[in-house]
Structures are given as C-alpha cells and as structure tokens.
Design a protein around this motif. Structure first.
Motif, short mmCIF file in Angstrom:
data_model
loop_
_atom_site.label_atom_id
_atom_site.label_comp_id
_atom_site.label_asym_id
_atom_site.label_seq_id
_atom_site.Cartn_x
_atom_site.Cartn_y
_atom_site.Cartn_z
N VAL A 97 0.78 -1.19 0.17
CA VAL A 97 0.10 -0.13 -0.06
C VAL A 97 0.95 1.25 -0.02
O VAL A 97 1.89 1.28 0.83
CB VAL A 97 -0.71 0.04 1.23
N VAL A 98 0.45 2.21 -0.88
CA VAL A 98 1.26 3.61 -1.08
C VAL A 98 0.26 4.58 -0.63
O VAL A 98 -1.07 4.74 -1.29
CB VAL A 98 1.86 3.64 -2.32
N HIS A 99 0.60 5.39 0.38
CA HIS A 99 -0.09 6.47 0.97
C HIS A 99 0.46 7.59 1.33
O HIS A 99 1.35 7.56 1.80
CB HIS A 99 -1.05 5.84 2.03
N GLY A 100 -0.25 8.85 0.80
CA GLY A 100 0.30 10.16 1.38
C GLY A 100 -0.17 10.32 2.75
O GLY A 100 -1.39 10.27 3.12
N ARG A 101 0.61 10.97 3.62
CA ARG A 101 0.37 11.25 5.05
C ARG A 101 -0.50 12.20 5.08
O ARG A 101 -1.13 12.43 6.05
CB ARG A 101 1.89 11.65 5.51
N ALA A 148 6.99 8.24 -9.21
CA ALA A 148 8.03 7.46 -9.49
C ALA A 148 8.00 6.49 -8.53
O ALA A 148 8.49 5.22 -8.65
CB ALA A 148 9.02 8.49 -9.57
N VAL A 149 7.50 6.85 -7.07
CA VAL A 149 7.67 5.75 -6.11
C VAL A 149 6.63 4.58 -6.41
O VAL A 149 7.01 3.39 -6.13
CB VAL A 149 7.19 6.51 -4.69
N VAL A 150 5.39 5.11 -6.88
CA VAL A 150 4.48 3.94 -7.29
C VAL A 150 4.98 3.17 -8.44
O VAL A 150 4.98 1.93 -8.21
CB VAL A 150 3.18 4.79 -7.77
N ALA A 151 5.83 3.76 -9.38
CA ALA A 151 6.30 2.57 -10.55
C ALA A 151 7.28 1.77 -9.85
O ALA A 151 7.45 0.73 -10.16
CB ALA A 151 7.21 3.79 -11.62
N GLU A 152 8.21 2.33 -8.78
CA GLU A 152 9.30 1.34 -8.17
C GLU A 152 8.58 0.37 -7.47
O GLU A 152 9.09 -1.02 -7.31
CB GLU A 152 9.92 2.19 -7.09
N GLU A 153 7.53 0.61 -6.67
CA GLU A 153 6.80 -0.35 -5.90
C GLU A 153 6.16 -1.44 -6.95
O GLU A 153 6.48 -2.73 -6.54
CB GLU A 153 5.47 0.38 -5.09
N ILE A 154 6.00 -1.03 -8.20
CA ILE A 154 5.26 -1.92 -8.84
C ILE A 154 6.30 -2.83 -9.51
O ILE A 154 6.33 -4.09 -9.59
CB ILE A 154 4.32 -1.15 -9.97
N SER A 155 7.55 -2.24 -9.67
CA SER A 155 8.68 -2.97 -10.40
C SER A 155 9.42 -3.87 -9.48
O SER A 155 9.58 -5.16 -9.84
CB SER A 155 9.94 -1.92 -10.66
N GLN A 156 9.26 -3.83 -7.95
CA GLN A 156 9.70 -4.63 -7.07
C GLN A 156 8.84 -6.15 -7.21
O GLN A 156 9.45 -7.15 -7.16
CB GLN A 156 9.67 -4.09 -5.89
#
Length: 294
Positions: free
Chosen positions: A233-237, A283-291
């Motif tokens: 999960v990716v979420h903005g604080r 870009a963080v989202v793309a990296e999470e998907i890449s992993q």
C-alpha cells in the motif's frame, strides 16, 4: 481564512487532472455494456524489447459515474514509458443522477461494479494476448487508486470470499498475480465509514445502510484476509480525501490475520500525486510495481 490542507489538496488535484488524456494503443471488450472495456498501452522506448510485465490499472473516483478511466490515462502512459504493458480497466459505476434520499452522485452499483471487475480480470489474459502481445500475463501486477485501490485489493481476494457471495466473483484458487500495489485505497470500509470518506461512499456502494451489515463481508478488503498475495500500500501522509489511517487500519487487520502488508507512507503528499506523472510520488508508485513485477 482558508485551510492550508484543503488548498494543498486542490492544487494537487489540479495538477493531476491537468494532463491531457492519452489514447490507448488498443481496446478490448469483456462484455456488452459500453463500460465493459479495457484499454491497452504498449511498453514504450528501449524498455519495450521482449515480453513486459502487465500492470492492470483500476481507476478511482469513489465508484461514481462522473469519474471514468480517462483521468488515469497519463498514469498508464507513465508506466508504459517505464517498460510496463498496461491494461486500464473500465467498469460500471454509480448512476450519474442522484438517487432519492441521497446527496450528489451515488457511489457504485451492486452487484454490477463487482461483476465487472471480476469479469475483467478473468478476461484479461485472453484480451491481452489478442490486443497487446508484448505483455506477459504471467507477470501481472494489479494496481488501483482510491476506490480503484479498493477494487484491486478485492480482486486479489476473490479466492477467500465467504460462502453466499455470487459464484462469478469467487475463484477456486488464488489469482495469478505477482502482487497488488494499492494507492491510497479505501481499504477498510468500517474505518472509512467512520471518517465519512467520500461522503459515505462505502455504504452507498453496498446499497445503503440497510444492506451494510449483510454485504460488508463480501466487499470489504479488511474482512477478506489473509489472501496469500503479495500486497503493498502506498499512501500520502497528508491525504485528506482518504486519510492514511484507513490504510493503517487495513495493514493492522492483515497483521492480525497473520499476513504482512507493505505500507509506504509519503511525507508531504496528499491523495492525487500518486497518479500524477509530474509528481515525485508517481515514481515511487512505479518502483513499488517494479519490485513485484520484475
């Protein structure tokens, strides 16, 4: 006096929605309704050589009709430019007209919204083979934003749906996914409803307060754990649309069920930068998907 948090959210939304829609390379239908379609984006540039991981993207918009897949086409293009094959999924959403005794546009349709997501995911490998031969469906990552994040989590949990759920929703085994990356998802319905997220959209999706208790076990990702599917999960604080506490509640529910869900909280980020190619959060989202995909 204006609220700085509201001003920031408005500016972030304006930036995310300022990008012109990006036309797909192909479109395939998974049903007869005009909303039962998937747009495909081929991987771009040097990264396009060979078979590419497939990202299935589910858009947000509180499951409401005015918000369709076109607002995430810049994200689809962003991911395609990073070497992914992308499937941007449309599905039926709430009526464009207010229902009696409801304020504004009503969220979702029961059961059509869930029917469509299940059907789209079942049809995706075949449609990708026909319309996007560059894609490798064996390396599929499911992602979605906000209400689409809910649907991504739900779609990854179809094999643990309880008895009594529609047969077309249920799977006999876990779906063939590398994992799920949920972006600011409405991941815990009870937490979201307590906070009034999107004007009580979670209850509207389930058909109103009278259906809440009966339908919640079939629809709430926090009730469909553990899944055995790698999930992040990716979420903005600083998210004031879907507060980060909703994601934290889901992650806590997963831990209680014996499952670890990754949670990335981004400082100084609200709801919309996660789908804005101009924002660092994308870009963080793309990296999470890449992993998960590579």
């Amino acid at each position: 006096m204006t609220d700085p948090a509201v001003e920031r959210d408005a500016a972030e939304a304006a930036s995310a929605f300022a990008h012109p829609p990006v036309a797909p390379d192909a479109t395939g239908a998974y049903g007869d309704h005009p909303d039962q379609v998937i747009d495909f984006y081929a991987p771009r540039g040097e990264a396009a050589a060979g078979a590419a991981p497939l990202v299935a993207l589910l858009h947000g918009g509180a499951w409401r009709a005015p918000y369709d897949r076109h607002h995430v086409t810049p994200l689809a293009d962003f991911l395609a430019r990073r070497g992914f094959a992308v499937a941007n999924v449309e599905y039926r959403r709430g009526s464009s007209l207010p229902h009696q005794s409801a304020e504004g546009h009503v969220a979702g349709r029961w059961p059509e919204t869930f029917d469509d997501v299940a059907a789209a995911m079942d049809a995706l490998p075949g449609l990708a083979a026909a319309h996007l031969p560059q894609a490798d469906p064996r390396r599929t990552v499911l992602t979605g934003h906000s209400a689409g994040g809910h649907l991504a989590l739900w779609a990854s949990a179809r094999h643990v749906l309880p008895p009594g759920s529609p047969a077309a929703w249920r799977l006999p085994a876990p779906p063939a996914l590398r994992g799920v990356v949920a972006l600011a998802p409405i991941a815990d319905f009870e937490a979201a409803q307590e906070l009034g997220v999107c004007g009580g959209a979670s209850a509207q999706l389930l058909g109103g307060a009278g259906q809440w208790a009966r339908r919640l076990p079939f629809a709430d990702p926090a009730a469909l754990l553990p899944t055995g599917i790698a999930t992040a999960v990716v979420h903005g604080r600083e998210d004031i649309v879907v507060p980060a506490s909703v994601a934290e509640s889901y992650v806590a529910a997963a831990a209680k069920a014996g499952e670890t869900v990754g949670l990335t909280l981004l400082d100084g980020v609200g709801h919309f930068p996660l789908i804005d190619p101009a924002a660092d959060a994308c870009a963080v989202v793309a990296e999470e998907i890449s992993q998960l995909a590579w």
